[in-house]
Scaffold this motif. Structure first.
Motif, PDB file in Angstrom:
ATOM      1  N   VAL A  93       1.844   6.501  -6.995  1.00 53.39           N
ATOM      2  CA  VAL A  93       0.763   7.393  -7.447  1.00 53.39           C
ATOM      3  C   VAL A  93       1.180   8.848  -7.239  1.00 53.39           C
ATOM      4  CG1 VAL A  93      -1.587   8.155  -6.919  1.00 53.39           C
ATOM      5  CG2 VAL A  93      -1.092   5.713  -7.140  1.00 53.39           C
ATOM      6  N   LEU A  94       1.778   9.148  -6.076  1.00 52.60           N
ATOM      7  CA  LEU A  94       2.236  10.500  -5.785  1.00 52.60           C
ATOM      8  C   LEU A  94       3.310  10.944  -6.785  1.00 52.60           C
ATOM      9  CD1 LEU A  94       1.979  12.850  -3.757  1.00 52.60           C
ATOM     10  CD2 LEU A  94       3.867  11.820  -2.491  1.00 52.60           C
ATOM     11  N   THR A 104       2.495   1.621  -3.405  1.00 55.67           N
ATOM     12  CA  THR A 104       1.510   2.081  -4.396  1.00 55.67           C
ATOM     13  C   THR A 104       1.214   3.565  -4.215  1.00 55.67           C
ATOM     14  OG1 THR A 104       0.541  -0.121  -4.391  1.00 55.67           O
ATOM     15  CG2 THR A 104      -0.792   1.636  -5.332  1.00 55.67           C
ATOM     16  N   ALA A 105       1.059   4.006  -2.962  1.00 53.07           N
ATOM     17  CA  ALA A 105       0.775   5.416  -2.698  1.00 53.07           C
ATOM     18  C   ALA A 105       1.936   6.292  -3.171  1.00 53.07           C
ATOM     19  CB  ALA A 105       0.513   5.619  -1.204  1.00 53.07           C
ATOM     20  N   LEU A 106       3.171   5.846  -2.931  1.00 55.24           N
ATOM     21  CA  LEU A 106       4.342   6.616  -3.374  1.00 55.24           C
ATOM     22  C   LEU A 106       4.412   6.684  -4.895  1.00 55.24           C
ATOM     23  CD1 LEU A 106       7.075   5.482  -0.820  1.00 55.24           C
ATOM     24  CD2 LEU A 106       5.996   7.735  -1.026  1.00 55.24           C
ATOM     25  N   GLY A 131       0.820  -1.209   0.000  1.00 54.37           N
ATOM     26  CA  GLY A 131       0.000   0.000   0.000  1.00 54.37           C
ATOM     27  C   GLY A 131       0.854   1.259   0.000  1.00 54.37           C
ATOM     28  N   ILE A 132       1.914   1.264   0.826  1.00 55.16           N
ATOM     29  CA  ILE A 132       2.812   2.431   0.885  1.00 55.16           C
ATOM     30  C   ILE A 132       3.521   2.601  -0.455  1.00 55.16           C
ATOM     31  CG2 ILE A 132       4.957   3.270   1.946  1.00 55.16           C
ATOM     32  CD1 ILE A 132       3.918   1.969   4.586  1.00 55.16           C
TER      33      ILE A 132
END
Ligand code: FES
Length: 149
Positions: free
Chosen positions: A135-136, A131-133, A128-129
């Motif tokens: 996307v950012l 993926t979030a990075l 999750g982390i």
């Protein structure tokens, strides 16, 4: 002719060799699913994409007259995210072919495997982390491309 003894329901069923345990249970009116799973169990079988629900777990008390359990079946019984301890007697009813007498407990209580659950949750958190990075990063690159920043 093999006999299936459903211990919790006090039912004994004579079946033909090779009978599927799930089919026999449903035909005899034996519940294999917890109340929530009765409504929401979903088997997806689209050729190459197969996602069985893994919710018809039974405990074979005397299960010598059945086919062997596969590693995939064992993985499904142990759960995808919340991991449970699986004993050699635990099976998915839909994967069992009855060739000899067998005694069955339906809807067994499976013990939580805390270490394996922590490991799978840790993996999900890391994913999750990541993926979030990603996307950012792509959002910043896209905003830079259109000269907003
Ligand atoms: S019915 Fe879903 S795995 Fe057996």
């Amino acid at each position: 002719m093999p006999a299936i003894h459903f211990l919790d329901d006090h039912k004994i069923l004579d079946v033909l060799p090779g009978t599927n345990l799930r089919a026999a249970a449903l035909k005899a009116g034996v519940h294999l699913y917890r109340p929530f799973q009765r409504v929401f169990h979903l088997n997806i079988n689209l050729g190459a994409l197969k996602i069985p629900c893994g919710s018809d777990v039974v405990e074979l008390i005397d299960g010598k007259g059945v086919n062997a359990r596969t590693p995939d079946e064992e993985r499904l019984i142990s759960g995808r995210i919340i991991k449970r301890k699986v004993g050699p007697q635990h099976r998915l009813a839909c994967q069992v072919q009855v060739n000899g007498d067998v005694s069955v407990r339906t809807i067994p209580k499976l013990e939580l495997d805390i270490d394996e659950t922590k490991r799978s949750l840790g993996f999900l958190a890391a994913l999750g982390i990541f993926t979030a990075l990603m996307v950012l990063t792509f959002a910043i690159m896209a905003l830079d491309l259109i000269k907003v920043l």
